[in-house]
Every structure is written in structure tokens, then in C-alpha cells.
Design an enzyme around this catalytic site. Structure first.
Site, PDB file in Angstrom:
ATOM      1  N   HIS A 374       0.926  -1.479   0.097  1.00 36.31           N
ATOM      2  CA  HIS A 374       0.165   0.105   0.048  1.00 36.31           C
ATOM      3  C   HIS A 374       0.799   1.114  -0.068  1.00 36.31           C
ATOM      4  O   HIS A 374       0.155   2.403  -0.042  1.00 36.31           O
ATOM      5  CB  HIS A 374      -0.838   0.071   1.519  1.00 36.31           C
ATOM      6  CG  HIS A 374      -2.068  -1.038   1.190  1.00 36.31           C
ATOM      7  ND1 HIS A 374      -3.214  -0.779   0.771  1.00 36.31           N
ATOM      8  CD2 HIS A 374      -2.219  -2.365   1.597  1.00 36.31           C
ATOM      9  CE1 HIS A 374      -3.956  -1.821   0.915  1.00 36.31           C
ATOM     10  NE2 HIS A 374      -3.265  -2.782   1.312  1.00 36.31           N
ATOM     11  N   LYS A 567      -8.800  13.990   5.047  1.00 37.26           N
ATOM     12  CA  LYS A 567      -7.943  12.788   4.924  1.00 37.26           C
ATOM     13  C   LYS A 567      -6.812  13.013   6.038  1.00 37.26           C
ATOM     14  O   LYS A 567      -6.901  14.008   6.901  1.00 37.26           O
ATOM     15  CB  LYS A 567      -7.273  12.462   3.711  1.00 37.26           C
ATOM     16  CG  LYS A 567      -6.741  13.696   3.042  1.00 37.26           C
ATOM     17  CD  LYS A 567      -6.018  13.740   1.753  1.00 37.26           C
ATOM     18  CE  LYS A 567      -6.826  13.764   0.433  1.00 37.26           C
ATOM     19  NZ  LYS A 567      -7.250  13.019  -0.303  1.00 37.26           N
ATOM     20  N   ARG A 568      -6.063  11.869   6.472  1.00 31.61           N
ATOM     21  CA  ARG A 568      -5.028  12.090   7.373  1.00 31.61           C
ATOM     22  C   ARG A 568      -4.195  13.258   6.989  1.00 31.61           C
ATOM     23  O   ARG A 568      -3.828  13.626   5.800  1.00 31.61           O
ATOM     24  CB  ARG A 568      -4.223  10.782   7.641  1.00 31.61           C
ATOM     25  CG  ARG A 568      -4.962   9.674   8.377  1.00 31.61           C
ATOM     26  CD  ARG A 568      -5.494  10.036   9.595  1.00 31.61           C
ATOM     27  NE  ARG A 568      -4.206  10.107  10.725  1.00 31.61           N
ATOM     28  CZ  ARG A 568      -3.785   9.207  11.426  1.00 31.61           C
ATOM     29  NH1 ARG A 568      -4.587   8.140  11.582  1.00 31.61           N
ATOM     30  NH2 ARG A 568      -2.832   9.558  12.304  1.00 31.61           N
ATOM     31  N   LYS A 573       0.597  14.443   1.624  1.00 28.20           N
ATOM     32  CA  LYS A 573      -0.864  14.792   1.103  1.00 28.20           C
ATOM     33  C   LYS A 573      -1.209  16.281   0.884  1.00 28.20           C
ATOM     34  O   LYS A 573      -1.889  16.864   0.210  1.00 28.20           O
ATOM     35  CB  LYS A 573      -1.976  14.194   1.931  1.00 28.20           C
ATOM     36  CG  LYS A 573      -1.810  12.662   2.264  1.00 28.20           C
ATOM     37  CD  LYS A 573      -2.876  12.466   3.243  1.00 28.20           C
ATOM     38  CE  LYS A 573      -2.910  10.744   3.386  1.00 28.20           C
ATOM     39  NZ  LYS A 573      -3.572   9.949   2.364  1.00 28.20           N
ATOM     40  N   THR A 678      -8.806   6.747  -1.751  1.00 24.11           N
ATOM     41  CA  THR A 678     -10.016   6.203  -1.997  1.00 24.11           C
ATOM     42  C   THR A 678     -11.042   7.353  -1.764  1.00 24.11           C
ATOM     43  O   THR A 678     -12.222   7.050  -2.308  1.00 24.11           O
ATOM     44  CB  THR A 678     -10.331   4.993  -1.032  1.00 24.11           C
ATOM     45  OG1 THR A 678      -9.731   5.519   0.328  1.00 24.11           O
ATOM     46  CG2 THR A 678      -9.667   3.862  -1.618  1.00 24.11           C
ATOM     47  N   LYS A 682     -14.824   8.436  -3.677  1.00 29.06           N
ATOM     48  CA  LYS A 682     -16.176   8.756  -2.741  1.00 29.06           C
ATOM     49  C   LYS A 682     -16.687  10.148  -3.491  1.00 29.06           C
ATOM     50  O   LYS A 682     -17.927  10.338  -3.354  1.00 29.06           O
ATOM     51  CB  LYS A 682     -15.877   8.622  -1.400  1.00 29.06           C
ATOM     52  CG  LYS A 682     -15.477   7.379  -0.811  1.00 29.06           C
ATOM     53  CD  LYS A 682     -15.022   7.491   0.684  1.00 29.06           C
ATOM     54  CE  LYS A 682     -14.169   6.102   1.052  1.00 29.06           C
ATOM     55  NZ  LYS A 682     -13.429   6.194   2.380  1.00 29.06           N
TER      56      LYS A 682
HETATM   57  C1  CR1 Z   1      -2.021   4.814   0.905  1.00 28.06           C
HETATM   58  O1  CR1 Z   1      -1.499   5.862   1.372  1.00 28.06           O
HETATM   59  C2  CR1 Z   1      -4.196   3.846  -0.261  1.00 28.06           C
HETATM   60  C3  CR1 Z   1      -4.430   3.096   0.971  1.00 28.06           C
HETATM   61  C4  CR1 Z   1      -5.469   2.046   0.576  1.00 28.06           C
HETATM   62  C5  CR1 Z   1      -2.467   3.702   1.780  1.00 28.06           C
HETATM   63  C6  CR1 Z   1      -3.502   5.156   0.195  1.00 28.06           C
HETATM   64  O2  CR1 Z   1      -3.078   5.880  -0.994  1.00 28.06           O
HETATM   65  O3  CR1 Z   1      -5.670   4.330  -0.694  1.00 28.06           O
HETATM   66  O4  CR1 Z   1      -3.386   2.766   1.572  1.00 28.06           O
HETATM   67  N1  CR1 Z   1      -1.317   3.014   2.543  1.00 28.06           N
HETATM   68  O5  CR1 Z   1      -4.592   0.978  -0.270  1.00 28.06           O
HETATM   69  C7  CR1 Z   1      -0.962   2.680   3.581  1.00 28.06           C
HETATM   70  O6  CR1 Z   1      -1.654   2.926   4.553  1.00 28.06           O
HETATM   71  C8  CR1 Z   1       0.673   1.554   5.133  1.00 28.06           C
HETATM   72  O7  CR1 Z   1       0.314   2.270   3.724  1.00 28.06           O
END
Ligand code: CR1
Length: 833
Positions: A374, A567-568, A573, A678, A682
Site C-alpha cells: 500500500h 484525510k489524514r 498529502k 479512495t 467517494k
Molecule cells: C495509501 O497511502 C491508499 C490506501 C489503501 C494507504 C493510500 O493511498 O488508498 O493505503 N497506504 O490502499 C498505507 O496506509 C501503510 O500504507
């Protein structure tokens, strides 16, 4: 399958079998009964929380009945099951979802209303199940919904944290973290005190001979902690299939409670042991995309993997099939590297406990596991120190060494004398101390490795796992672009839009086949339809404006353009790019004539998201947003033209209010850093446009909806390396507009400039790793295009409708189909009609 009730008594049993409610009256019977008996409340002291609890217990009963049937059916069928291993499941609320998925929300609405309650008030009593940080955890939750809806025999395995992600409060413009104790009353979980597993830590490895004279490694001594199972039912949409999410809770093993200490009066000591055991599942680590290498985290990982595997192996052994059939019965998906120890643990079970030969065991292991990566960001790639592993899991470290040795021997054979290659791909990094590279171990121990969007999967293959592509060939590596469940993220979050869509495409079937949205494209020029579409968006904005008023006291105009980034908080980001852009807008407005101001579309810039408690720069970004809001929102001269809002404690249930209310949302990570994203999906699915970089799934969203319907800006991933190089070697000129923004901050316009100096310096003097200055100009210009486009409402709405109609690809059902076909090789098991 054996039954504990003898044949002659089964009829009596069946006669009394629980049925679950179907009608409004039955729902009311069940709800009131639960309020009066399970909760010991009455007509005279039933508040909304009690109504929520009673209704939830009524729905839980229904789910459990289907859950039982589903599990029985799956066991009888004896076909392959999927196990999704994830340290995070960001589930949000369950009641609304359960009502919609079993198709009884209208029944519940009427039933509750007759009993004196509004369904919205009842639903909003529920505490979010927030066992996750961000996208990774929410993806796992969407996948559970899709797997159940598509009738896949599938379980989730996770930890039952006592404390989920912290609750965020904004106090005087700073983030404050409050513990999230969510288990006060949780009607959705079932404790399974009969399902426990003893998990070992520490100790040493000794050689013993078995009866056949074979030498076995035996892991002895150390301490034992007990894992207790808690189950939560996962209902599919419009199917009776109800899957399971099993959460493990830790407690002192009964044999461990030190009665000697206790009897000797050392009560505190014996309780301390107890508490130490419970610490393992006490708290979710609050870091998103960051690895901190803490011992307790490693303990969590092993505890959960070992308990889950024990459970799966126990289930497999009941089938009496030979070990070689294990991968035909079991597919385990690793959600990032957090569960990588499961690979080692299965190998240990097979060779140490079941006596298989190494190669036979390893063949089974590799064919069982799939690994999803991820992130490619270095600070998020997990590594564990060898001394720590040696101490905590001595047998596993030896097995890791053996896995590595056999792997390197294979590589050496294939690429003789390429010493650099051996060093690069070794699971063990030769650092001080030595480290175990978990992504490499996960890659070697799985039969498929996938990224989560096309660009990301390409980056995985060309950067962090490049050598492994050379070694294994390209077929081991694949892509499954992320998706979201349209049940929660359209039907539940935006019921009016869902209803409007259903009225046009003919039915709610699109919720199960999202590609049917393409029928909407016929209505892009339908005036009445567009009017209804706009009305719904406006109503959603009014609802968010109300929430903002209630929580911040700031009045925002729902007619303004809502510009949202939730988002976080993370430098990659780039919320800092957003707020710097907002400051630029503010300065521009201040310098405008009254005439010019009239032409400007009023804006509300909305931010939300949590910063990891130890992530100082992220907290500074929050503080800057709040400080800018303080100045801008109180500047009478600016009025409605600009408002800046920080929504506190962004979580799943807030996202359900925020997402449907956007006109434009921001997905503006430095190209190549956001694996997928994601929330971008949405927002578009809810009829909002997006401004974004060519990163993650933005690229595929653009391909699907068309580049006229998205506002792309900024540098490309392929240029990032050169740009960083230019910063490092001083070949960079700061943009004039951006300089003015920094001057305003430094001049104290938003309070003590000292608070923001590190943030400013990270961009101006310290290499600007996330390329804020490189993208600033293009970002600002693109926002000007947004302003222009928003003035032509008719055209804007057409863009929104066209976009929604082309979003079919981004359903998590499509993802699950791809995983099932390409990685798991499992078949659905629909209920008998
Ligand atoms: C990514 O930063 C992605 C999600 C789900 C995150 C984000 O872009 O949509 O995973 N990665 O695939 C993450 O948390 C530890 O890595």
C-alpha cells in the site's frame, strides 16, 4: 459435520429455532423486549441511546441467525475460504448499514417512529467502530462489505483494540487527543469465551529428537498470553450471506495468573502480569503511513497472526484433508506487511509441529499467501531489528534466516556472482543493528504481490521490488486498483441521490453492479433531472453547513463553492499546499476592487483529518489552518467570499455527511506518493468534482470520467526525482506569489510567526521534499479555472452527472472480483433461493 443434538431431538429444536423479525410489528416486539429485558429499561426511562441499543440488538439477532446459517452452509460446502488479515478495519457505524443491507430500514423507520423516535436520532447514537487510521483500514471495511454481498466465503481477522483511533479535539487551534474507549456498550460483537488460543513469546529454541530419531527445533519457555475471540457479523447487501470479522483480545493465560505471588500478598504483582497481557490489544497505533518499530507493535502483530492461523489450521484439520490441500482450502491476503509474520508462523507450524519437510511446507505457504503493498514511501516500509526478533520470537528469527538462505541460494544460481544483487534482495539488511525487511519477506513468501492503483503498482515494480521482478519474472506482480462500496458511500451516505439515480436507471440494481450508472449519461441534458440533482447537492451542503455551525460556530453560506480536503494530515498529502493557496486567495481578495470582488465565486475551504500524535509538522499544518480561519472568518471586509473551516474529529460517520456536500475536493499529493487514495472515488461518486495531481487512482479516475471533468495540475511522478535534485543543489527560484504568502505569515498576519517557521523553512530552505513550491503556481491557476467553471452551473452539473455515470469501475465489488479470480482462486457460494 457432527451435530451436538441427537437426531430424535432435532425436530423439537428446529421448532424453537430463532427466526428474526420481518414485519414492523415483529421489529417493535423485539426492540421493546430488548429494551425492557436486555437493557432493563422501561417506558419511563427510554432515551435515544436505549432506543438505539434495543433496535441494534433486534437487528443483531437477525444477523446472527443468518450468520449461523451462512457458516454452516460454508462448512458443508467445504470449498475454499478467504481470510483477510488486516491490523485495521475502519468500520464506522453498523446499525444503518445493517438496516440497509437486510432491506429493513423502512420497516425500522416506521416502527421507531410509532414508538416515539426519529430514526436519524437513533442512528446517530452509535459510536463509530474506529479500528483504523485511514485509507488502508477503510479499504478493508469496504472489502468485507463486498465479499459478503458477492457471497464469498470470507473472514476478516484483526485485533480487538480497547482504544481505537483517538478522538480529536481542536482547542485554541491545536489538536488535542482524547482516548477512544468504544466498548462501553457494543451490541455488535459476540464474545466467544470458548474460543481461545495460547500465544507464546520470548523463551529459547532447543533441539530435541522425536520418536523417529528426527531432530526438531522446539521453542520453549517464555511467557504465554491468551487470545480470546470476539466476532462481529458482516451482512451482505440483498443476500442472506453474513460473514465474520473475528477480533482477538488479549488476556493473561489462566495458567499464568501467579497464585503464589497472590497468596504471598503480592496482589499488585499478580495484577500487573494480568495488565501486561491485556496491553497487547489495548490500543491501535495511531500512525498512518509511518513505521515506528515499537516492541509492543511487533507483539500485536505476532499475537494476532498466531491466533488467526491457529484458528484456520484448526478448521482445516477438521476436514481431514492432507496438508497438500491446504492452499485449495485457504487463501490468506496480507493487508500490507503488518501480518507478514503469518508467513513465518505457518512455516513453523508445518515443520516444527506437524513434521513436514521444509520444501513441502514452503510450497504450501507460498501458495496460501498473497501480499498487497500500500505504499512505496521509505518511512512507511516496515523493518524489524534482528535483536528484537531474537528476543521476542527466537524460533521465527531462525526460520527467517532459513527462508533467506534458501532464497539467496536460488538467486545465486540464477545470477551467479552478482554479489550486489544478493545484498540488495536479502531479507536481512546489513545495518547496525541488522534489520528484517518485511516487504521482501512478504514478497518471497507470497504467490502474488499487488499494488493498489496502476501507477503505484508500476512504481512497486520499478522501485522497491525491482530486483524481485528480475528474479521471479513479471507474472508474480499485479495490480488491483482500489474501490469503495457503493452501499455505504452512496446509498447510505446520500440516500436522496441514490433514490434519484434509481428512478432513472430503473432500479437499485446499480448498487450491486455499479457499471449500470452509465445509463445516467442519457440524462446529462435533462433539465428536470439536473434541477433535482442540484437540489440534492444543495440540501447536502445545507446539512454540512448546519454541522459546521453546531460544531465551530461559524456560519457558512451553502450557496458558496464548497472546497473540501479531508484525510489524514501528512506532508505528502500536502494540506500545506492547500492552506498556502487559501492564504494567496485571501491576499488577492484583499487587494481587489469592489467590482472585481463581485465576479468572484464565494468559497468555503474545509479541512479535516487527524495528525499522528507524534507528527509535529502535521500538527503545525493544523495550527496554520486554524489560525488562518481565525483571521479570515472574522474579516468583515471579506465576508462570504472566503471562509476557512477545520472540522474536528474526521471519521467514517463524519465522512458520510461531508462527502455528499462537496463541490470540489482536493487530492493533491506529490506525484508518486499517494498509492491510490479512495476518498477521491467517494467524492466523485457523490457528484463532486476533484482537483488533483497525476497520482494514485486520480489517473484512472481521469481515464474513466474524461479529462474535461477533472482539474489536474502539477508535476508528474517521472519528474519528481530531477526536481528534488534541483532543490538540493540550489537551482530553484521561489515563485513570486508564494513568496508573498510566506511574507504574510512571517509578518505575523496569522499570529506568532515562530509557530510556523519550521513549516515555512521545510519548503523554502530545506529542500522542499514534497515540491510544494514547484506545484504552487499550477495549483493556483487551476483553482482559477475551478472558479470560472463554477460560474456556469449548468455546465458544472453536466460534468458532475457525466462523472458519476462513469464511476462504475471504482466499486470495491470489482476489486474483490479481481482478487478472487487472479489471486485467491475462490468461488462464491450464494444462498439457496
Ligand atoms: C495509501 O497511502 C491508499 C490506501 C489503501 C494507504 C493510500 O493511498 O488508498 O493505503 N497506504 O490502499 C498505507 O496506509 C501503510 O500504507
Amino acid at each position: 459435520v457432527e451435530s451436538s443434538i441427537p437426531e430424535p431431538q432435532r425436530d423439537a429444536w428446529k421448532k424453537h429455532s430463532a427466526q428474526g423479525f420481518k414485519t414492523k410489528e415483529e421489529f417493535q416486539d423485539e426492540t421493546v423486549r430488548h429494551i425492557e429485558t436486555s437493557l432493563a429499561r422501561s417506558l419511563f426511562n427510554c432515551d435515544e441511546l436505549a432506543a438505539y441499543s434495543g433496535a441494534s440488538l433486534a437487528f443483531r439477532d437477525r444477523l446472527i441467525i443468518e450468520w449461523n446459517k451462512t457458516q454452516q452452509r460454508q462448512t458443508f460446502a467445504g470449498q475454499k475460504r478467504v481470510y483477510y488479515f488486516s491490523l485495521e478495519f475502519l468500520m464506522g457505524r453498523a446499525l444503518d448499514n445493517a438496516m440497509l443491507n437486510v432491506g429493513l430500514k423502512d420497516v425500522a423507520r416506521d416502527g421507531l417512529s410509532e414508538l416515539g423516535f426519529r430514526i436519524e436520532d437513533v442512528i446517530s447514537q452509535e459510536h463509530d467502530a474506529a479500528l483504523g487510521n485511514g485509507g488502508l483500514g477503510r479499504l478493508a471495511a469496504c472489502f468485507l462489505d463486498s465479499m459478503a454481498t458477492m457471497n464469498y466465503p470470507a473472514w476478516g481477522y484483526a485485533l480487538r483494540y480497547k482504544y481505537g483511533i483517538f478522538k480529536q479535539e481542536i482547542v485554541d487551534g491545536y489538536q488535542v487527543e482524547i482516548p477512544d474507549y468504544w466498548l462501553d456498550f457494543n451490541p455488535w460483537e459476540f464474545p466467544r469465551h470458548d474460543i481461545t488460543v495460547d500465544i507464546q513469546f520470548y523463551g529459547s529454541v532447543n533441539k530435541h529428537q522425536n520418536e523417529d530419531g528426527k531432530t526438531l527445533s522446539v521453542w520453549e519457555g517464555g511467557e504465554i498470553v491468551q487470545a480470546v475471540a470476539y466476532d462481529a457479523p458482516i451482512p451482505g447487501y440483498e443476500t442472506s450471506t453474513t460473514n465474520n470479522l473475528r477480533l482477538w483480545s488479549s488476556k493473561a493465560s489462566s495458567g499464568e495468573f501467579d497464585f503464589q505471588k497472590f497468596n504471598a500478598g503480592e496482589y499488585e504483582g499478580s495484577v500487573a502480569d494480568q495488565q501486561r497481557a491485556e496491553t497487547i490489544s489495548a490500543v491501535l497505533y495511531p500512525n498512518d503511513n509511518l513505521d515506528r518499530g515499537k516492541e509492543l507493535r511487533l507483539k500485536q502483530q505476532y499475537f494476532w497472526c498466531a491466533a488467526s492461523l491457529f484458528d484456520i489450521v484448526r478448521r482445516f484439520k477438521k476436514t481431514k484433508k492432507p496438508w497438500s490441500a491446504f492452499p485449495d482450502q485457504v487463501a490468506i491476503q496480507l493487508n500490507d506487511t503488518h501480518p507478514t509474520l503469518a508467513i513465518v508462523e505457518l512455516q513453523r507450524i508445518l515443520i516444527d509441529l506437524e513434521g513436514l519437510e521444509w520444501d513441502d511446507a514452503w510450497h504450501i505457504v507460498v501458495n496460501t499467501f498473497g501480499y498487497t503493498n500500500h505504499t512505496v514511501m521509505p518511512e512507511a516500509l516496515e523493518k524489524w531489528s534482528v535483536p528484537l526478533l531474537q528476543h521476542l520470537l527466537p524460533r521465527h528469527l531462525l526460520i527467517i534466516y532459513d527462508i533467506n538462505m534458501k532464497f539467496l541460494q536460488m538467486v545465486e544460481k540464477q545470477f551467479p556472482k552478482d554479489r550486489d544483487l544478493l545484498g540488495r534482495v536479502s531479507i536481512i539488511e546489513e545495518s547496525q543493528p541488522k534489520m528484517v525487511r518485511m516487504a521482501f519477506l512478504a514478497t518471497i513468501g507470497s504467490h502474488k504481490v499487488n499494488g493498489v492503483a496502476e501507477l503505484h503498482s508500476d512504481l512497486v515494480k520499478t522501485t522497491i521490488l525491482k530486483d524481485f521482478v528480475k528474479i521471479y519474472g513479471p507474472d508474480k506482480f499485479t495490480n488491483v486498483t482500489n474501490g469503495i462500496t457503493p452501499r455505504r458511500w452512496l446509498h447510505q451516505a446520500n440516500p436522496r441521490l441514490s433514490e434519484l439515480i434509481a428512478s432513472k436507471v430503473g432500479s437499485y440494481e446499480f448498487l450491486k453492479d455499479l457499471t449500470l450508472l452509465n445509463k445516467l449519461e442519457h440524462y446529462v441534458d435533462d433539465k428536470d433531472f439536473k434541477k433535482e440533482w442540484q437540489d440534492i447537492k444543495y440540501a447536502n451542503k445545507v446539512r454540512l453547513a448546519q454541522h459546521i455551525m453546531n460544531t465551530t460556530g461559524v456560519k457558512v453560506n451553502p450557496k458558496a463553492l464548497f472546497d473540501i480536503q479531508v484525510k489524514r494530515i501528512h506532508e505528502y498529502k500536502r494540506q500545506q499546499l492547500n492552506i498556502l493557496g487559501v492564504i494567496h486567495r485571501y491576499l488577492t481578495i484583499k487587494a481587489m476592487s469592489a467590482e472585481e470582488r463581485k465576479k468572484l465565486a464565494p468559497r468555503v475551504s474545509i479541512f479535516g483529518g487527524k495528525a499522528a500524535p507524534g507528527y509535529w509538522m502535521a500538527k503545525t499544518i493544523i495550527h496554520l489552518v486554524c489560525s488562518v480561519g481565525e483571521v479570515v472568518n472574522n474579516d468583515k471586509d471579506v465576508g462570504d467570499l472566503l471562509k476557512v473551516i477545520y472540522i474536528e474529529d474526521y471519521n467514517v460517520s463524519k465522512a458520510e455527511i461531508i462527502t455528499p456536500a462537496s463541490d470540489i475536493s482536493e487530492h493533491i499529493s506529490t506525484a508518486g506518493t499517494e498509492a491510490s487514495g479512495t476518498s477521491n472515488m467517494k467524492f466523485v461518486l457523490n457528484g463532486g468534482l476533484i482537483i488533483g495531481t497525476c497520482d494514485g487512482a486520480n489517473i484512472e479516475i481521469t481515464r474513466e470520467i474524461g479529462e474535461n471533468n477533472i482539474f489536474l495540475f502539477g508535476n508528474l511522478a517521472e519528474d519528481v526525482e530531477d526536481l528534488r535534485h534541483a532543490h538540493t543543489y540550489g537551482k530553484f527560484q521561489l515563485d513570486e506569489d508564494l513568496k508573498k504568502v510566506f511574507d504574510a505569515i512571517k509578518g505575523g498576519l496569522f499570529g506568532d510567526a515562530g509557530h510556523f517557521s519550521a513549516l515555512c523553512n521545510s519548503i523554502v530552505d530545506h529542500g522542499d521534499y514534497y515540491l510544494v513550491s514547484d506545484d504552487f503556481n499550477s495549483y493556483v491557476k487551476t483553482h482559477a479555472l475551478v472558479d470560472e467553471a463554477y460560474k456556469d452551473q449548468d455546465e458544472w452539473v453536466s460534468k458532475c452527472i457525466t462523472s458519476v455515470s462513469r464511476m462504475g469501475f471504482f466499486s470495491s465489488d470489482r476489486c474483490i472480483q479481481e482478487y478472487a479470480d487472479m489471486i485467491w482462486n475462490v468461488e462464491p457460494l450464494p444462498p439457496k433461493p
